[in-house]
Design a protein around this motif. Sequence first.
Motif, short mmCIF file in Angstrom:
data_model
loop_
_atom_site.label_atom_id
_atom_site.label_comp_id
_atom_site.label_asym_id
_atom_site.label_seq_id
_atom_site.Cartn_x
_atom_site.Cartn_y
_atom_site.Cartn_z
N ALA A 251 0.83 -1.21 0.00
CA ALA A 251 0.00 0.00 0.00
C ALA A 251 0.86 1.26 0.00
O ALA A 251 0.59 2.21 -0.75
N ALA A 252 1.89 1.28 0.85
CA ALA A 252 2.77 2.45 0.90
C ALA A 252 3.52 2.62 -0.42
O ALA A 252 3.73 3.75 -0.89
N THR A 253 3.92 1.52 -1.02
CA THR A 253 4.59 1.59 -2.32
C THR A 253 3.68 2.20 -3.36
O THR A 253 4.08 3.09 -4.13
N GLU A 254 2.43 1.75 -3.40
CA GLU A 254 1.46 2.30 -4.35
C GLU A 254 1.25 3.79 -4.13
O GLU A 254 1.26 4.59 -5.08
N ALA A 255 1.04 4.17 -2.88
CA ALA A 255 0.79 5.58 -2.58
C ALA A 255 1.97 6.45 -2.98
O ALA A 255 1.80 7.52 -3.59
N ASN A 256 3.17 6.03 -2.64
CA ASN A 256 4.36 6.82 -2.98
C ASN A 256 4.55 6.94 -4.47
O ASN A 256 4.89 8.01 -5.00
N GLN A 257 4.33 5.84 -5.20
CA GLN A 257 4.51 5.88 -6.64
C GLN A 257 3.44 6.71 -7.32
O GLN A 257 3.71 7.36 -8.35
N THR A 258 2.24 6.72 -6.76
CA THR A 258 1.14 7.47 -7.38
C THR A 258 1.16 8.94 -7.04
O THR A 258 0.94 9.80 -7.92
N TYR A 259 1.45 9.27 -5.80
CA TYR A 259 1.31 10.64 -5.34
C TYR A 259 2.60 11.30 -4.86
O TYR A 259 2.68 12.53 -4.83
N GLY A 260 3.57 10.53 -4.43
CA GLY A 260 4.76 11.11 -3.82
C GLY A 260 5.58 11.94 -4.79
O GLY A 260 5.66 11.66 -5.99
#
Length: 265
Positions: A251-260
């Motif tokens: 989940a953290a990987t997805e969030a960082n790749q999408t929004y970070g």
Amino acid sequence: MTIRSNRLSIAGAASRLAIILSLLVGTAGKSEAQELKAPPRGGLMQVLFIGNSLTYSNELPLIVQALAKAAGRDLYVEMVAFGGFSLDDHLQEGSARRAIESRRWNVVVLQHGPSSLPESRVELRGSAKKFAPLIRQAGGKPAFFMVWPELSRSAYFDAVRDSYSLAAADVRGMFIPAGEAWRAAWRRAPDAPLYSFDDFHPSATGSYTAALSIYGMLYGRAPQNLPARLTLSNGHVVEVPAALARILQDAATEANQTYGRPGRR
């Protein structure tokens, strides 16, 4: 490690608890951030956390540090966090400014309230513009730790994200989408216990999830293949079930790749 707490009142999670925490991996330091003048040994990333109870709950900076250690990296962290404080409150109180000026930081992680309302967004963006010059004078990059709304206002996640993202963009800072890591976790595991008992502050699992996002953005890598059980440098243990830990890391990987966004120094 030394933690000094000044309890102005005792009211559970909403108490105005002031903590100034300093830590060098494996070495105890003085309690006031502004007193830590001797630089840590070469090669460490140095990160200062400034925020309120959403940052100091469950010793979030130490969880980030433990994740870095598990990945073979040394991370020096300090924290200035006061319960209920906004970033402007920190500027007025003074400890945060002194901590920023105490050494050359790589990153200073800033955390405000959820800031989902228009007037709160204006305040956050204004505070970002006040902090950024101080941080860059110390050699660092400002970073914005997106939090989450309370459970009763869960429809406002987008507004929280937009407020923190805009503040980061205003000053070319790093955007850390920890709140979006929570949402990505719930899409995979709807029962993941990320909130604490008050449906606002994070549980240990919620702080672990946020720490994954912070770690991933600090080092520019996917927060994967990390331990589900972490022993913090003060001896405390944070543990989530192994299967859930894998979900949270995805989940953290997805969030960082999408929004970070990494931002600029």
